[in-house]
Design a protein around this motif. Sequence first.
Motif, short mmCIF file in Angstrom:
data_model
loop_
_atom_site.label_atom_id
_atom_site.label_comp_id
_atom_site.label_asym_id
_atom_site.label_seq_id
_atom_site.Cartn_x
_atom_site.Cartn_y
_atom_site.Cartn_z
N ARG A 57 -24.16 -22.67 9.09
CA ARG A 57 -22.85 -23.22 9.45
C ARG A 57 -21.71 -22.27 9.13
O ARG A 57 -20.54 -22.66 9.21
CB ARG A 57 -22.64 -24.56 8.72
N THR A 59 -20.68 -21.06 6.32
CA THR A 59 -19.94 -21.40 5.11
C THR A 59 -19.90 -20.15 4.25
O THR A 59 -20.73 -19.96 3.36
CB THR A 59 -20.60 -22.58 4.39
N ARG A 80 -21.10 -30.95 -0.05
CA ARG A 80 -19.87 -30.53 -0.73
C ARG A 80 -20.18 -30.05 -2.15
O ARG A 80 -19.57 -29.11 -2.65
CB ARG A 80 -18.88 -31.69 -0.76
N LEU A 103 -12.72 -23.29 9.84
CA LEU A 103 -12.89 -24.00 11.10
C LEU A 103 -14.12 -23.54 11.87
O LEU A 103 -14.71 -24.32 12.63
CB LEU A 103 -11.64 -23.82 11.98
N ASN A 106 -17.27 -25.38 11.65
CA ASN A 106 -16.95 -26.40 10.65
C ASN A 106 -17.65 -26.09 9.33
O ASN A 106 -18.18 -26.98 8.65
CB ASN A 106 -17.35 -27.80 11.14
N TYR A 108 -16.45 -25.43 6.56
CA TYR A 108 -15.83 -26.31 5.57
C TYR A 108 -15.11 -27.40 6.35
O TYR A 108 -14.33 -27.12 7.26
CB TYR A 108 -14.81 -25.56 4.70
N SER A 109 -15.36 -28.63 6.01
CA SER A 109 -14.71 -29.73 6.70
C SER A 109 -13.31 -29.97 6.12
O SER A 109 -12.98 -29.48 5.03
CB SER A 109 -15.53 -31.02 6.58
N ILE A 110 -12.50 -30.73 6.83
CA ILE A 110 -11.18 -31.10 6.33
C ILE A 110 -11.32 -31.85 5.01
O ILE A 110 -10.57 -31.62 4.06
CB ILE A 110 -10.42 -31.98 7.35
N GLU A 111 -12.30 -32.72 4.93
CA GLU A 111 -12.52 -33.50 3.70
C GLU A 111 -12.95 -32.59 2.55
O GLU A 111 -12.55 -32.81 1.40
CB GLU A 111 -13.57 -34.58 3.95
N ASP A 112 -13.76 -31.55 2.86
CA ASP A 112 -14.13 -30.59 1.82
C ASP A 112 -12.90 -29.99 1.15
O ASP A 112 -12.85 -29.83 -0.07
CB ASP A 112 -14.96 -29.44 2.42
N SER A 131 -7.35 -21.80 10.94
CA SER A 131 -7.68 -22.98 10.13
C SER A 131 -6.45 -23.58 9.46
O SER A 131 -6.42 -23.82 8.25
CB SER A 131 -8.74 -22.61 9.09
N HIS A 134 -7.08 -27.14 7.85
CA HIS A 134 -7.84 -27.05 6.60
C HIS A 134 -6.94 -26.63 5.44
O HIS A 134 -7.03 -27.17 4.34
CB HIS A 134 -8.97 -26.04 6.76
#
Length: 337
Positions: A57, A59, A80, A103, A106, A108-112, A131, A134
């Motif tokens: 992903r 990351t 997470r 971004l 994804n 890292y997600s917005i929630e992360d 991003s 984010h």
Amino acid sequence: LMGGITNGRNNSTGTVYDVYGDLGYDIITVSDYMWINRDSVHRSDFIPVYEHGYSLRKTHQVLIGAEEVTWFDYPLFQTRHAKQHIINRLREHNDIIALAHPLLRNGYSIEDMRYLTGYEMIEVMNRYAMSWEHWDAALSAGKPVFMLANDDAHDLAEPMEAGRMVSVLNCSPVNRKNVVEALRHGRLHAFRAQLPWEDPVPVLRQSHKKLPKIMSIQTEGPQVKMSFDEYLYQVILIGQGGDTIRVERFADSIRTKHYHYTFNPEDTYIRAMVEFKDYDKIFLNPIFRTQDGLLPKIPTPTVNMIKTIVYRGIVWILILVFARWRWRLRKLRKARL
């Protein structure tokens, strides 16, 4: 000016320095995947950098002032908690941790971004992913993290690769200590070259030479004052929740190089996008509201050993159950034969 290049298989270190040096860059770093490029270690301005991560992903993390490569990663799926664990592992051997292109896929997600801590910067501006959302999610959660702009160039033979996403640092003289301090305290702004992608390097070089300059940014109580060396066209302020809190456009008859804003009671931070009469645009790092004028220190999360042991125990039980089921299934198939 600061530029970086990632995984440039077709580019020697010398080529990287030649191209970015020709564009007027003072700080040039080469960030290979999982490898600290030391070809320019003899230079007084050498800064060890690499990009960490090989997860599907994307990351990844850009590590600045790296002492050694951390080979540990979660290559397939990252919760997470796993992402935070990686940041914690990277902390010991690096001056600056920047979350790379959140971004992209994804990673890292917005929630992360609302929960992760222990890093200093986010690679907000990247040719593959911008991003902004984010970054605002982290800022709105009280994380005092700063922006990094990076070309993420892969082939410098392509004119569209170099000098497009620029980080401009307030740093002199240029050495590792001063660069790290400037990054850690957000003493930089970013610039995106507003040129057709096919523009040759000489045109891009001229664009860099005439970059608008910040003359001063000052705070007096709740008021922020900004001064530039070119006339303003538009200023957009972003604040809590990533909301646009003010858009101010200056008519052609108004020729000003100064701007001010007074924090409202509900403002926790502001960051500005400043556009000038010639349509050049720069992006500023945030100004935070604090109790004592100092950036808040966010503690790094610690490992909950009891929950970790329970979680790992459940995973191993599931693995053993699956292995036993496979073994019994294979045994039944052999019996039928």
